[in-house]
Design a protein around this motif. Structure first.
Motif, PDB file in Angstrom:
ATOM      1  N   GLN A   1     -15.257  -1.679 -26.274  1.00  0.00           N
ATOM      2  CA  GLN A   1     -14.307  -2.590 -26.897  1.00  0.00           C
ATOM      3  C   GLN A   1     -13.338  -1.870 -27.827  1.00  0.00           C
ATOM      4  N   LYS A   2     -13.820  -0.888 -28.585  1.00  0.00           N
ATOM      5  CA  LYS A   2     -12.957  -0.183 -29.534  1.00  0.00           C
ATOM      6  C   LYS A   2     -11.882   0.632 -28.822  1.00  0.00           C
ATOM      7  N   ASN A   3     -12.298   1.344 -27.790  1.00  0.00           N
ATOM      8  CA  ASN A   3     -11.350   2.182 -27.048  1.00  0.00           C
ATOM      9  C   ASN A   3     -10.676   1.451 -25.896  1.00  0.00           C
ATOM     10  N   ARG A   4     -11.002   0.166 -25.729  1.00  0.00           N
ATOM     11  CA  ARG A   4     -10.293  -0.718 -24.801  1.00  0.00           C
ATOM     12  C   ARG A   4     -10.308  -0.206 -23.367  1.00  0.00           C
ATOM     13  N   CYS A   5     -11.504   0.085 -22.873  1.00  0.00           N
ATOM     14  CA  CYS A   5     -11.603   0.586 -21.507  1.00  0.00           C
ATOM     15  C   CYS A   5     -12.918   0.140 -20.869  1.00  0.00           C
ATOM     16  N   ALA A   6     -12.974   0.251 -19.548  1.00  0.00           N
ATOM     17  CA  ALA A   6     -14.132  -0.238 -18.796  1.00  0.00           C
ATOM     18  C   ALA A   6     -14.465   0.706 -17.651  1.00  0.00           C
ATOM     19  N   LEU A   7     -15.732   0.685 -17.261  1.00  0.00           N
ATOM     20  CA  LEU A   7     -16.263   1.392 -16.103  1.00  0.00           C
ATOM     21  C   LEU A   7     -17.248   0.453 -15.418  1.00  0.00           C
TER      22      LEU A   7
ATOM     23  N   SER B   1      -9.966   7.793 -27.124  1.00  0.00           N
ATOM     24  CA  SER B   1     -10.561   7.587 -28.429  1.00  0.00           C
ATOM     25  C   SER B   1      -9.472   7.363 -29.458  1.00  0.00           C
ATOM     26  N   SER B   2      -9.687   6.400 -30.346  1.00  0.00           N
ATOM     27  CA  SER B   2      -8.744   6.139 -31.435  1.00  0.00           C
ATOM     28  C   SER B   2      -9.486   5.517 -32.588  1.00  0.00           C
ATOM     29  N   ASP B   3      -9.459   6.194 -33.735  1.00  0.00           N
ATOM     30  CA  ASP B   3     -10.153   5.681 -34.898  1.00  0.00           C
ATOM     31  C   ASP B   3      -9.505   4.421 -35.437  1.00  0.00           C
ATOM     32  N   THR B   4      -8.237   4.211 -35.098  1.00  0.00           N
ATOM     33  CA  THR B   4      -7.514   3.062 -35.638  1.00  0.00           C
ATOM     34  C   THR B   4      -7.404   1.919 -34.636  1.00  0.00           C
ATOM     35  N   ALA B   5      -8.020   2.068 -33.472  1.00  0.00           N
ATOM     36  CA  ALA B   5      -7.922   1.031 -32.443  1.00  0.00           C
ATOM     37  C   ALA B   5      -8.569  -0.265 -32.911  1.00  0.00           C
ATOM     38  N   ILE B   6      -7.945  -1.369 -32.559  1.00  0.00           N
ATOM     39  CA  ILE B   6      -8.524  -2.685 -32.838  1.00  0.00           C
ATOM     40  C   ILE B   6      -9.302  -3.109 -31.601  1.00  0.00           C
ATOM     41  N   PRO B   7     -10.601  -3.343 -31.720  1.00  0.00           N
ATOM     42  CA  PRO B   7     -11.403  -3.665 -30.534  1.00  0.00           C
ATOM     43  C   PRO B   7     -10.927  -4.938 -29.846  1.00  0.00           C
ATOM     44  N   VAL B   8     -10.994  -4.930 -28.519  1.00  0.00           N
ATOM     45  CA  VAL B   8     -10.743  -6.159 -27.782  1.00  0.00           C
ATOM     46  C   VAL B   8     -11.913  -7.113 -28.013  1.00  0.00           C
ATOM     47  N   VAL B   9     -11.644  -8.387 -27.811  1.00  0.00           N
ATOM     48  CA  VAL B   9     -12.658  -9.425 -27.983  1.00  0.00           C
ATOM     49  C   VAL B   9     -13.083  -9.920 -26.610  1.00  0.00           C
ATOM     50  N   LEU B  10     -14.382 -10.061 -26.408  1.00  0.00           N
ATOM     51  CA  LEU B  10     -14.911 -10.504 -25.119  1.00  0.00           C
ATOM     52  C   LEU B  10     -15.443 -11.923 -25.215  1.00  0.00           C
TER      53      LEU B  10
ATOM     54  N   SER C   1     -27.014  -9.247 -20.334  1.00  0.00           N
ATOM     55  CA  SER C   1     -25.901  -8.672 -21.085  1.00  0.00           C
ATOM     56  C   SER C   1     -26.424  -8.221 -22.434  1.00  0.00           C
ATOM     57  N   VAL C   2     -25.841  -7.137 -22.931  1.00  0.00           N
ATOM     58  CA  VAL C   2     -26.268  -6.608 -24.224  1.00  0.00           C
ATOM     59  C   VAL C   2     -25.083  -5.931 -24.891  1.00  0.00           C
ATOM     60  N   LEU C   3     -24.988  -6.108 -26.206  1.00  0.00           N
ATOM     61  CA  LEU C   3     -23.933  -5.493 -27.003  1.00  0.00           C
ATOM     62  C   LEU C   3     -24.565  -4.536 -27.988  1.00  0.00           C
ATOM     63  N   GLN C   4     -24.084  -3.304 -27.986  1.00  0.00           N
ATOM     64  CA  GLN C   4     -24.595  -2.264 -28.877  1.00  0.00           C
ATOM     65  C   GLN C   4     -23.396  -1.604 -29.559  1.00  0.00           C
ATOM     66  N   ASP C   5     -23.234  -1.873 -30.865  1.00  0.00           N
ATOM     67  CA  ASP C   5     -22.047  -1.414 -31.587  1.00  0.00           C
ATOM     68  C   ASP C   5     -20.815  -2.001 -30.898  1.00  0.00           C
ATOM     69  N   ASP C   6     -19.887  -1.166 -30.457  1.00  0.00           N
ATOM     70  CA  ASP C   6     -18.687  -1.669 -29.772  1.00  0.00           C
ATOM     71  C   ASP C   6     -18.777  -1.509 -28.261  1.00  0.00           C
ATOM     72  N   LEU C   7     -19.975  -1.264 -27.758  1.00  0.00           N
ATOM     73  CA  LEU C   7     -20.179  -1.109 -26.323  1.00  0.00           C
ATOM     74  C   LEU C   7     -20.892  -2.337 -25.765  1.00  0.00           C
TER      75      LEU C   7
ATOM     76  N   MET D   1     -22.801   7.472 -28.024  1.00  0.00           N
ATOM     77  CA  MET D   1     -21.410   7.823 -28.329  1.00  0.00           C
ATOM     78  C   MET D   1     -20.630   7.987 -27.027  1.00  0.00           C
ATOM     79  N   PRO D   2     -19.308   7.685 -27.062  1.00  0.00           N
ATOM     80  CA  PRO D   2     -18.508   7.872 -25.850  1.00  0.00           C
ATOM     81  C   PRO D   2     -18.460   9.334 -25.443  1.00  0.00           C
ATOM     82  N   GLU D   3     -18.340   9.588 -24.136  1.00  0.00           N
ATOM     83  CA  GLU D   3     -18.234  10.953 -23.658  1.00  0.00           C
ATOM     84  C   GLU D   3     -16.899  11.538 -24.085  1.00  0.00           C
ATOM     85  N   PRO D   4     -16.824  12.848 -24.340  1.00  0.00           N
ATOM     86  CA  PRO D   4     -15.630  13.462 -24.910  1.00  0.00           C
ATOM     87  C   PRO D   4     -14.353  13.241 -24.120  1.00  0.00           C
ATOM     88  N   SER D   5     -14.464  13.073 -22.801  1.00  0.00           N
ATOM     89  CA  SER D   5     -13.265  12.968 -21.972  1.00  0.00           C
ATOM     90  C   SER D   5     -12.589  11.607 -22.058  1.00  0.00           C
TER      91      SER D   5
END
Length: 279
Positions: A119-125, A8-17, A37-43, A1-5
């Protein structure tokens, strides 16, 4: 699960890679680069590693690093700086264990660059050790790039060398950080997420790739490309052209060459793209 900080958006539309990858030995007998490379859920997790300096076991080291990170990622499926740091630490521990088990592999080591995308929260690290690089382009322009853990990068930072020496200096392969090296500097891990846009593109590559193509050439190829594969193919053509034109002595074979391209698309039709066609 994403870290609390994190965002987060339950209604976000995931980006496509869209992903493309290449790896070859160059002029050497063995390809010591590894990728995964590996995809797990929306990560999503993308990794490139490079066995250091032609040391015996370099291909084993890079393979252990990539597989260890993917293993930990699949097990935890977490996104955040702490999670990313733990993936790197797991790879370090696994490589040290292999070094201790097999004496002839005690000097093996590897650089690495890791990209995590939510992908769901549209961010990268991302994180890296050594001179395997990660670039982020937005609207075809370079937005961010990792800084090498190398002696020449330190010279550049101190004003003793120009930036172009990173590609040409005879001591450019001396590193200050690598997985498996005792006393290595730690990995650089981004602490703040980068919010993604629908025209973003990432390049992860070993020095056998970036040494032969300038950032300006990367940008031009990104602007003209219709897909991750087109972008990679265009850049690789330039790498081959530029390396063929160099005056390196025949006794110095070209290095292993590995690159990973990731294009981000926003499925919402109202968001304009800098590229001519959607992914």
């Amino acid at each position: 699960m994403p870290e609390p900080s994190l965002l987060s958006s339950d209604t976000a539309i995931p980006v496509v890679l869209s992903l493309a990858q290449l790896s070859h030995a160059g002029g050497r007998q063995v390809n010591q680069d590894s990728w995964g490379s590996v995809l797990q859920d929306d990560l999503a997790c993308m990794i490139v590693a490079d066995g250091v300096g032609g040391e015996y076991g370099g291909e084993i080291a890079s393979n252990v690093v990539v597989n260890s990170i993917m293993e930990m990622f699949v097990e935890e499926a977490s996104f955040g700086p702490r999670a990313l740091q733990s993936y790197i630490e797991h790879a370090v521990a696994q490589l040290q264990r292999r070094q201790a088990q097999i004496p002839r592999l005690k000097d093996m080591s590897s650089t690495v660059a890791v990209l995590l995308i939510d992908q769901k929260n549209r961010c990268a690290l991302w994180a890296h050790m050594g001179d395997t690089r990660l670039y982020l382009f937005r609207q075809g322009k370079l937005l961010s790039a990792t800084r090498d853990h190398s002696l020449i990068q330190q010279f550049v930072d101190a004003g003793h060398c120009s930036a172009d020496q990173l590609r040409r200096h005879p001591r450019r392969s001396i590193l200050s950080a690598a997985v498996g090296v005792e006393g290595s500097a730690p990995a650089t891990v981004t602490q703040n997420v980068t919010e993604l846009q629908g025209d973003d593109a990432f390049l992860i590559c070993t020095d056998g790739f970036w040494e032969w193509i300038s950032e300006a050439e990367m940008e031009q190829a990104a602007i003209q490309a219709d897909s991750a594969q087109d972008w990679l193919d265009s850049m690789h053509s330039l790498v081959e052209k530029n390396s063929s034109a160099c005056n390196a002595p025949p006794s110095v074979p070209l290095d292993n060459c590995t690159a990973f391209t990731i294009r981000v698309a926003d499925p919402r039709p109202s968001v304009p793209s800098a590229y001519s066609t959607p992914l």
